[in-house]
Design a protein around this motif. Structure first.
Motif, PDB file in Angstrom:
ATOM      1  N   VAL A 214       0.848  -1.195   0.000  1.00  8.10           N
ATOM      2  CA  VAL A 214       0.000   0.000   0.000  1.00  8.10           C
ATOM      3  C   VAL A 214       0.889   1.253   0.000  1.00  8.10           C
ATOM      4  CG1 VAL A 214      -0.133   0.059   2.531  1.00  8.10           C
ATOM      5  CG2 VAL A 214      -1.970   1.085   1.189  1.00  8.10           C
ATOM      6  N   PRO A 215       0.483   2.324  -0.693  1.00 12.84           N
ATOM      7  CA  PRO A 215       1.239   3.572  -0.588  1.00 12.84           C
ATOM      8  C   PRO A 215       1.194   4.074   0.854  1.00 12.84           C
ATOM      9  CG  PRO A 215      -0.322   3.673  -2.404  1.00 12.84           C
ATOM     10  CD  PRO A 215      -0.673   2.456  -1.605  1.00 12.84           C
ATOM     11  N   ALA A 216       2.314   4.586   1.350  1.00 12.16           N
ATOM     12  CA  ALA A 216       2.361   5.016   2.751  1.00 12.16           C
ATOM     13  C   ALA A 216       3.390   6.111   2.967  1.00 12.16           C
ATOM     14  CB  ALA A 216       2.680   3.821   3.651  1.00 12.16           C
ATOM     15  N   GLU A 217       3.175   6.861   4.020  1.00 12.04           N
ATOM     16  CA  GLU A 217       4.193   7.791   4.512  1.00 12.04           C
ATOM     17  C   GLU A 217       4.653   7.238   5.848  1.00 12.04           C
ATOM     18  OE1 GLU A 217       4.193  12.383   4.366  1.00 12.04           O
ATOM     19  OE2 GLU A 217       3.474  11.892   6.394  1.00 12.04           O
ATOM     20  N   ILE A 218       5.928   6.892   5.931  1.00 11.48           N
ATOM     21  CA  ILE A 218       6.487   6.320   7.157  1.00 11.48           C
ATOM     22  C   ILE A 218       7.355   7.381   7.820  1.00 11.48           C
ATOM     23  CG2 ILE A 218       7.745   4.382   8.160  1.00 11.48           C
ATOM     24  CD1 ILE A 218       5.311   3.529   6.528  1.00 11.48           C
ATOM     25  N   SER A 219       7.108   7.623   9.104  1.00 13.18           N
ATOM     26  CA  SER A 219       7.828   8.676   9.813  1.00 13.18           C
ATOM     27  C   SER A 219       8.563   8.153  11.038  1.00 13.18           C
ATOM     28  CB  SER A 219       6.849   9.765  10.273  1.00 13.18           C
ATOM     29  OG  SER A 219       6.097  10.254   9.198  1.00 13.18           O
ATOM     30  N   HIS A 220       9.706   8.779  11.305  1.00 20.29           N
ATOM     31  CA  HIS A 220      10.460   8.545  12.537  1.00 20.29           C
ATOM     32  C   HIS A 220      10.956   9.912  12.973  1.00 20.29           C
ATOM     33  CE1 HIS A 220      14.165   7.853  14.900  1.00 20.29           C
ATOM     34  NE2 HIS A 220      13.483   6.837  15.392  1.00 20.29           N
ATOM     35  N   GLY A 221      10.416  10.429  14.060  1.00 19.19           N
ATOM     36  CA  GLY A 221      10.748  11.799  14.461  1.00 19.19           C
ATOM     37  C   GLY A 221      10.314  12.768  13.376  1.00 19.19           C
ATOM     38  N   LYS A 222      11.234  13.613  12.926  1.00 18.48           N
ATOM     39  CA  LYS A 222      10.912  14.606  11.897  1.00 18.48           C
ATOM     40  C   LYS A 222      11.205  14.107  10.485  1.00 18.48           C
ATOM     41  CE  LYS A 222      11.668  18.590  14.918  1.00 18.48           C
ATOM     42  NZ  LYS A 222      12.496  19.794  15.185  1.00 18.48           N
ATOM     43  N   THR A 223      11.687  12.867  10.375  1.00 16.58           N
ATOM     44  CA  THR A 223      12.038  12.304   9.065  1.00 16.58           C
ATOM     45  C   THR A 223      10.907  11.432   8.542  1.00 16.58           C
ATOM     46  OG1 THR A 223      14.364  12.271   9.728  1.00 16.58           O
ATOM     47  CG2 THR A 223      13.757  10.936   7.822  1.00 16.58           C
ATOM     48  N   SER A 224      10.533  11.619   7.293  1.00 13.44           N
ATOM     49  CA  SER A 224       9.471  10.780   6.723  1.00 13.44           C
ATOM     50  C   SER A 224       9.732  10.518   5.249  1.00 13.44           C
ATOM     51  CB  SER A 224       8.101  11.432   6.911  1.00 13.44           C
ATOM     52  OG  SER A 224       8.052  12.670   6.234  1.00 13.44           O
ATOM     53  N   PHE A 225       9.224   9.391   4.769  1.00 10.61           N
ATOM     54  CA  PHE A 225       9.352   8.998   3.368  1.00 10.61           C
ATOM     55  C   PHE A 225       8.003   8.518   2.851  1.00 10.61           C
ATOM     56  CE2 PHE A 225      13.629   8.508   5.072  1.00 10.61           C
ATOM     57  CZ  PHE A 225      14.405   9.096   4.085  1.00 10.61           C
ATOM     58  N   ARG A 226       7.647   8.942   1.640  1.00 12.86           N
ATOM     59  CA  ARG A 226       6.417   8.490   0.989  1.00 12.86           C
ATOM     60  C   ARG A 226       6.750   7.554  -0.150  1.00 12.86           C
ATOM     61  NH1 ARG A 226       1.600  13.005   0.388  1.00 12.86           N
ATOM     62  NH2 ARG A 226       1.449  13.464   2.631  1.00 12.86           N
ATOM     63  N   GLU A 227       6.588   6.274   0.093  1.00 14.20           N
ATOM     64  CA  GLU A 227       6.777   5.252  -0.939  1.00 14.20           C
ATOM     65  C   GLU A 227       5.954   4.042  -0.515  1.00 14.20           C
ATOM     66  OE1 GLU A 227      10.659   4.772  -2.972  1.00 14.20           O
ATOM     67  OE2 GLU A 227      11.448   6.089  -1.394  1.00 14.20           O
ATOM     68  N   ALA A 228       6.075   2.959  -1.262  1.00 13.75           N
ATOM     69  CA  ALA A 228       5.271   1.774  -0.967  1.00 13.75           C
ATOM     70  C   ALA A 228       5.691   1.114   0.350  1.00 13.75           C
ATOM     71  CB  ALA A 228       5.387   0.770  -2.106  1.00 13.75           C
ATOM     72  N   LEU A 229       4.690   0.545   1.033  1.00 11.02           N
ATOM     73  CA  LEU A 229       4.890  -0.245   2.254  1.00 11.02           C
ATOM     74  C   LEU A 229       4.424  -1.664   1.953  1.00 11.02           C
ATOM     75  CD1 LEU A 229       5.015  -0.823   5.403  1.00 11.02           C
ATOM     76  CD2 LEU A 229       2.700   0.114   5.500  1.00 11.02           C
ATOM     77  N   LEU A 230       5.197  -2.640   2.418  1.00 13.94           N
ATOM     78  CA  LEU A 230       4.836  -4.046   2.213  1.00 13.94           C
ATOM     79  C   LEU A 230       4.823  -4.767   3.553  1.00 13.94           C
ATOM     80  CD1 LEU A 230       4.415  -6.541   0.270  1.00 13.94           C
ATOM     81  CD2 LEU A 230       6.913  -6.811   0.332  1.00 13.94           C
ATOM     82  N   PHE A 231       3.693  -5.418   3.858  1.00 16.07           N
ATOM     83  CA  PHE A 231       3.614  -6.272   5.047  1.00 16.07           C
ATOM     84  C   PHE A 231       4.181  -7.641   4.677  1.00 16.07           C
ATOM     85  CE2 PHE A 231       0.311  -3.096   5.618  1.00 16.07           C
ATOM     86  CZ  PHE A 231       0.422  -2.759   6.962  1.00 16.07           C
ATOM     87  N   THR A 232       5.058  -8.200   5.525  1.00 13.78           N
ATOM     88  CA  THR A 232       5.671  -9.498   5.233  1.00 13.78           C
ATOM     89  C   THR A 232       5.434 -10.465   6.402  1.00 13.78           C
ATOM     90  OG1 THR A 232       7.833  -9.132   6.307  1.00 13.78           O
ATOM     91  CG2 THR A 232       7.530  -8.207   4.087  1.00 13.78           C
ATOM     92  N   HIS A 233       5.838 -11.708   6.220  1.00 15.18           N
ATOM     93  CA  HIS A 233       5.665 -12.707   7.282  1.00 15.18           C
ATOM     94  C   HIS A 233       6.661 -12.478   8.428  1.00 15.18           C
ATOM     95  CE1 HIS A 233       8.805 -14.402   4.737  1.00 15.18           C
ATOM     96  NE2 HIS A 233       9.153 -15.201   5.725  1.00 15.18           N
TER      97      HIS A 233
END
Length: 394
Positions: A214-233
């Motif tokens: 799914v497209p996602a924005e992943i953040s840690h503190g003030k840093t974030s990236f908008r790209e695909a996210l994949l759930f894995t086993h």
């Protein structure tokens, strides 16, 4: 019998070969040695076999280092445009993908062939399947390197042996050992651009989502990236996770904002007005993968029609999708990491030449240095730039 050369480069990867080319162009006698059977193995497997050879946006802001200014000099003096010119000189077809990433149209092997051709043109010698037994400074200047095929004495020694990532390809911490042998400092190393893992109880809850992207924005503190996210086993992967993994540290949480281009709360409220009899899961499935919509609805404990839900309840459901806090338990480690964070402390190197400040003639380039790029061609650009900088100086 002892062989002699002006420049000995340990490591026939991206940085080492670029250094050999530039040093050879300046009339230096160059030998490149590597323990592998073939040169440029990381180049060969990169970008799904098509080599994401640079990024047109590459600049100091795209790199992690204890000294954010260190990479500026090398990156300014050998740019993505310079490497593109080399690629075009060899008539290698290429294309731009998302976010400034440049790839070969055909094969990563085109880049390896190009580098080998350039090395051959300047007379640089390549020795493969060669092990290094010892490295010693010669009291009168230069270095003596004992290898499985003999002793080589050199004026300049360049360490381009990479970091610890992808050990199955022969990655070791050799450059770090040499740095410490000669009194250079180290910044603690850890895996970068790597999938993150979850503890068993978390995995159990997310088991049904394995394989969902799914497209996602992943953040840690003030840093974030908008790209695909994949759930894995094992946990979480995909470009957005690989990017944030370089900033994440054990014990920290990350924030997931799914479908960041959309306002999920507003979508649910609009769906309620149009057709209040549909379920929240059905409405969510219009903008999220079905399995993910089902998981979020179950997480929020919602099983009624939209008409029966208050705006507050819809906001809560939306928050599960767009303000989702997760605490990874770890990463998959060097086995799958694309790069190594940390490395030879840049405060011990000259940023213009990559030479050790206290050891004349000793250079460190590429991944073994404490400069790590984002995903998307940035690490190759650092390899070309740092290799070229050392090649100018040796």
């Amino acid at each position: 019998m002892t062989e002699k050369c002006n420049v000995l480069i340990l490591g026939a990867g991206a940085a080492g070969m670029m250094c050999a080319i530039r040093a050879g162009q300046r009339g230096r006698s160059v030998i490149v040695i590597d323990h592998a059977k073939a040169p440029g193995e990381k180049i060969r497997i990169s970008g799904g076999g098509r080599c994401n050879f640079t990024n047109i946006h590459a600049g100091p802001k795209n790199y992690l280092s204890s000294n954010q200014h260190f990479a500026k000099s090398a990156l300014a003096r050998y740019t993505p445009s310079d490497f593109i010119a080399l690629v075009e000189k060899h008539r290698i077809p290429w294309h731009e993908k998302t976010l400034g990433q440049l790839f070969c149209d055909d094969s990563a092997k085109d880049i390896i062939r190009m580098l080998l051709a350039e090395m051959q043109a300047v007379g640089a010698k390549l020795r493969l399947q060669t092990e290094i037994a010892s490295v010693d400074a010669i009291p009168t200047g230069g270095f003596r390197v004992s290898t499985s095929s003999g002793v080589i004495e050199t004026d300049s020694l360049v360490l381009a042996t990479g970091g610890k990532s992808i050990p199955k390809m022969g990655a070791t911490g050799f450059a770090y050992r040499i740095a410490e042998q000669f009194g250079l400092g180290m910044i603690e190393t850890r895996p970068g651009l790597v999938p993150l893992t979850l503890e068993p109880t978390q995995l159990e809850k997310l088991a049904a989502l394995s394989g969902v992207a799914v497209p996602a924005e992943i953040s840690h503190g003030k840093t974030s990236f908008r790209e695909a996210l994949l759930f894995t086993h094992r946990g979480l992967s995909g470009p957005s996770i690989l990017q944030i993994s370089s900033y994440w540290k054990e014990g920290d949480s990350i924030r997931l904002r799914l479908e960041p281009e959309l306002d999920v709360a507003e979508h649910l409220k609009a769906a309620k007005k149009v057709n209040g009899r549909q379920s929240a899961q059905t409405a969510l499935s219009e903008i999220l993968p079905k399995r993910l919509a089902q998981h979020l609805v179950e997480l929020a404990g919602i099983s009624t029609h939209l008409a029966d839900l208050s705006d507050k309840a819809l906001n809560t459901l939306a928050a599960h999708a767009q303000d989702w806090q997760i605490k990874p338990s770890g990463s998959e480690g060097y086995r799958t990491a694309e790069v190594t964070l940390g490395g030879v402390d840049t405060s011990h190197l000259d940023s213009r030449s990559m030479q050790a400040k206290t050891v004349p003639g000793l250079y460190f380039i590429g991944e073994c240095v404490d400069v790590t790029g984002w995903l998307g061609g940035y690490n190759f650009q650092w390899a070309w730039a740092s290799g070229h900088a050392a090649g100018e100086s040796v």
